[in-house]
Design a protein around this motif. Structure first.
Motif, short mmCIF file in Angstrom:
data_model
loop_
_atom_site.label_atom_id
_atom_site.label_comp_id
_atom_site.label_asym_id
_atom_site.label_seq_id
_atom_site.Cartn_x
_atom_site.Cartn_y
_atom_site.Cartn_z
N LEU A 63 0.85 -1.19 0.00
CA LEU A 63 0.00 0.00 0.00
C LEU A 63 0.88 1.24 0.00
N ARG A 64 0.65 2.11 -0.95
CA ARG A 64 1.41 3.36 -1.05
C ARG A 64 0.51 4.47 -1.55
N ARG A 65 0.92 5.69 -1.27
CA ARG A 65 0.23 6.88 -1.73
C ARG A 65 1.26 7.82 -2.35
N LYS A 66 0.77 8.78 -3.12
CA LYS A 66 1.66 9.78 -3.71
C LYS A 66 1.41 11.18 -3.14
N GLY A 111 0.21 3.74 9.44
CA GLY A 111 -0.45 2.98 10.49
C GLY A 111 -0.61 1.53 10.10
N LEU A 112 -0.17 0.61 10.97
CA LEU A 112 -0.38 -0.82 10.76
C LEU A 112 -1.57 -1.23 11.62
N VAL A 113 -2.60 -1.80 11.01
CA VAL A 113 -3.83 -2.15 11.71
C VAL A 113 -3.79 -3.64 12.04
N ARG A 114 -3.90 -3.96 13.34
CA ARG A 114 -3.80 -5.34 13.80
C ARG A 114 -4.98 -5.67 14.70
N ILE A 153 -4.37 -6.82 9.68
CA ILE A 153 -5.59 -6.83 8.87
C ILE A 153 -5.68 -5.62 7.95
N GLY A 154 -4.73 -4.71 8.01
CA GLY A 154 -4.81 -3.55 7.13
C GLY A 154 -3.76 -2.51 7.48
N ALA A 155 -3.90 -1.36 6.84
CA ALA A 155 -3.00 -0.23 7.08
C ALA A 155 -3.81 1.05 6.95
N VAL A 176 -8.65 3.81 6.71
CA VAL A 176 -8.11 2.47 6.89
C VAL A 176 -8.44 1.64 5.67
N GLU A 177 -7.45 0.99 5.10
CA GLU A 177 -7.67 0.03 4.02
C GLU A 177 -7.41 -1.36 4.58
#
Length: 661
Positions: free
Chosen positions: A302-305, A311-314, A322-324, A333-334
């Protein structure tokens, strides 16, 4: 305070009739009070919860709730040390709770922070110190009491993994003997505190990461710079392949003046056999994975420009990834788990105001979830969701004293810097305001390697309740917007950061939001530094200055860390050169025209209280108006409800006294 477990209706409204409190003291007390619940966790069965409730002073109480038999909170354990606080409580198993304790002390004139891990029986409340004991006489205060590496170890019912700092020691009286030195990992029984070593100590190790089975798969090592054993900026990570005990290199990171390069692992998934972590891709932080099979296959997940993925979602006891997440105007949150993604969307759609949804814990089988829903105008509500029955139950508010209060909405805005660059920020207007010719505050954030985000902010809402418009600028030097935006950081490039902060005040006036004679600046930590330095750059812009725990002299900031291990990092971050003198507000007290209120705690480990004391002396020596509020025994965050209430009240009075009627 009474907590009630009640089912949420289909159309749940968290709003209540507005309560208008005009008394400054009341507002200061309720907005300054700490959260009603600072931590909450769900037991493995999903049938019990624990939560931590702070008192009005330094005390904190751990409560347990039996959701099946009796939903009445039962006080279990009270932490009542003035210089210590609970920093995280978890269920190790159904009959064992583990709590982290962070504390600080004055040791021979040095402010020192340290941590301990405590095991608590959820029935009796009996506590057991899980941090390894040592011979105090051999090396003084043990700062590192261990961190939790895993709450569950496959094949070892009820055991947890903890790090331990081993030192060479021996004592006939305490029957201790150890001829090894370094950072290792132990398997610990949370009931008795009995332990055995699972990772032998390594002299240069600083970090260990276990997979969901409780097997240590990654180790981070850092070499010292030599002189004074100060830490270097480079960290080398190694991994173990499945079925092997040998360490192999996986990545090298370098934290150069606040910008980290290289892949920094944070979690391991043994099923996928990968490590998850962050790295910089084209100037922005991204979430990536690296395989741990020896091939070291690298994938950017996962990246953005435009912003950093930070954030690491656990979820759950095994901390499954489970996401970031990332923050644009709001945090997004994705989810990688499609079931969790559908659940989060449905809950967000069902609750009014489309709040931010945070999954804070789960039962072992993930059939029950603890979530918090919050927004800019709602401090948050804790819910329990049963995925089997699809039932949502409301548990408790995050800030009970603020229930029923009407808050000011936080609106994302941008304004032009002096060079035309668009600076993002957040504007909060007083409830019911038309947004014209108001008393206004510019409130730069701390850090400087941080940023403000959309969401509830107790200080912002306090000021909004007093009739102030508040603008929070994410000036250049802020984190979250990529390496170019962070630049050389807010100290080395203070001139850029402070110019952006002052542009925020000028924009408020140009837009007709602020009355030029009623514009103030308030900041905490680096924000306090920015508030003071804004006077050096433009002493006529702000009519009152409030600086909480501020840096006031950049050379002094470096010198404060000289006898600590992070000295080389602080020295590099602050730098050397002409910007030190020009960027130190204590050296330019004669430039000040606005009255100043300084606030500081005497046990501040981040910024020494001597920084505010120096600023006070310099302003008094220059004949400038300055007031000083000092809190004995409190640290950088002033984590004390009464103290924060006193501070808010004094700030309110100071602004009323400093600004024309």
């Amino acid at each position: 305070m009474k907590y009630v477990l009640r089912a949420a209706p289909a159309a749940l409204c968290l709003c209540a009739p507005a309560v208008s409190a005009q008394d400054l003291g009341i507002d200061a007390a309720v907005f300054g009070a700490r959260e009603s619940v600072t931590d909450i966790a769900l037991s493995p069965s999903g049938e019990k919860i624990l939560f931590v409730e702070p008192g009005r002073e330094a005390d904190e109480t751990v409560f347990v709730v039996d959701l099946v038999n009796d939903p009445t909170p039962r006080p279990l354990f009270v932490a009542n040390e003035a210089r210590a606080r609970l920093s995280g409580c978890y269920w190790a198993e159904e009959d064992a709770i583990v709590c982290n304790i962070y504390a600080y002390a004055d040791v021979s004139g040095f402010q020192v922070g340290f941590n301990r891990v405590l095991g608590i029986d959820p029935e009796s409340g009996k506590s057991t110190m899980l941090s390894a004991r040592s011979d105090y006489r051999s090396y003084g205060l043990m700062q590192n009491g261990g961190d939790l590496v895993a709450l569950d170890v496959a094949g070892e019912d009820g055991k947890i993994l903890m790090t331990r700092q081993f030192v060479k020691e021996s004592s006939v009286n305490t029957r201790l003997y150890n001829d090894e030195e370094g950072f290792g990992v132990e398997m610990v029984d949370p009931h008795s505190g009995s332990r055995r070593t699972v990772e032998r100590p390594n002299r240069i190790a600083i970090d260990y990461i276990a997979d969901e089975n409780g097997r240590v798969r990654i180790m981070g090592t850092r070499s010292s710079t030599g002189a004074g054993a100060y830490d270097g900026s480079q960290v080398r990570y190694s991994f173990r392949a499945k079925g092997s005990n040998d360490w192999q290199p996986v990545s090298v990171t370098d934290d150069i003046a606040g910008v980290t390069t290289g892949f920094r692992p944070l979690a391991v998934d043994s099923k996928a056999d990968v490590a998850y972590g962050f790295e910089t891709v084209d100037g922005y932080q991204a979430l990536s994975s690296v395989s741990l099979d020896g091939a070291s296959t690298h994938k950017v997940l996962l990246r953005r420009k435009d912003v950093d993925v930070d954030g690491l979602v656990r979820i759950g006891r095994d901390r499954r990834v489970i996401g970031a997440s990332y923050a644009t105007e709001k945090r997004i949150v994705e989810y990688f788990d499609p079931d969790i993604a559908r659940f989060a969307r449905s809950i967000g759609d069902a609750l009014p105001g489309r709040p931010l949804i945070s999954i804070v814990d789960a039962s072992e089988d993930e059939s029950k979830l603890l979530i918090i829903a919050s927004s800019d105008t709602d401090p948050g509500m804790v819910y329990l969701y049963d995925r089997t029955d699809r039932q949502l139950a409301e548990l408790m508010p995050v800030r009970a004293p603020l229930e029923g209060r009407t808050m000011g909405a936080m609106k994302p805005v941008s304004f032009p810097a002096a060079d035309g660059t668009a600076i993002p920020g957040y504007l909060t207007l007083p409830p019911g305001s038309d947004g014209k010719k108001l008393r206004a505050i510019v409130m730069p954030h701390g850090g400087p390697g941080a940023r403000d985000e959309w969401g509830f902010d107790w200080m912002v809402q306090f000021f909004a309740a007093q009739g102030y418009a508040v603008l929070q600028p994410n000036f250049r030097g802020s984190a979250g917007y990529g390496d170019a935006w962070f630049g050389r950081n807010g100290f080395k490039a203070w001139d850029v950061a402070i110019s952006d902060v002052n542009s925020a005040g000028k924009w408020l006036i140009d837009q007709g939001i602020a009355d030029a004679d009623h514009l103030s600046i308030v900041g905490w930590s680096y924000g306090g530094y920015a508030a003071l330095q804004s006077q050096v750059v433009d002493p006529d812009l702000y009519k009152a200055v409030v600086a909480i725990a501020p840096v006031t002299d950049l050379d002094a900031l470096k010198e404060e860390s000289r006898y600590y291990r992070n000295f080389s990092l602080v020295r590099e971050f602050v730098g050397s050169g002409p910007h030190i003198d020009a960027g130190s507000p204590a050296r330019h007290a004669d430039a000040f025209r606005a009255p100043v209120l300084l606030v500081h705690g005497t046990m501040d480990l981040n910024v020494s209280v001597s920084q505010s004391q120096l600023m006070k002396r310099k302003l008094e020596g220059a004949g400038r108006k300055v007031e000083y509020l000092e809190f004995d025994g409190l640290d950088h965050s002033l984590v004390h409800g009464q103290a924060r209430g006193i501070m808010l009240r004094r700030i309110g009075e100071f602004l009323d006294e400093s600004l024309p009627g």
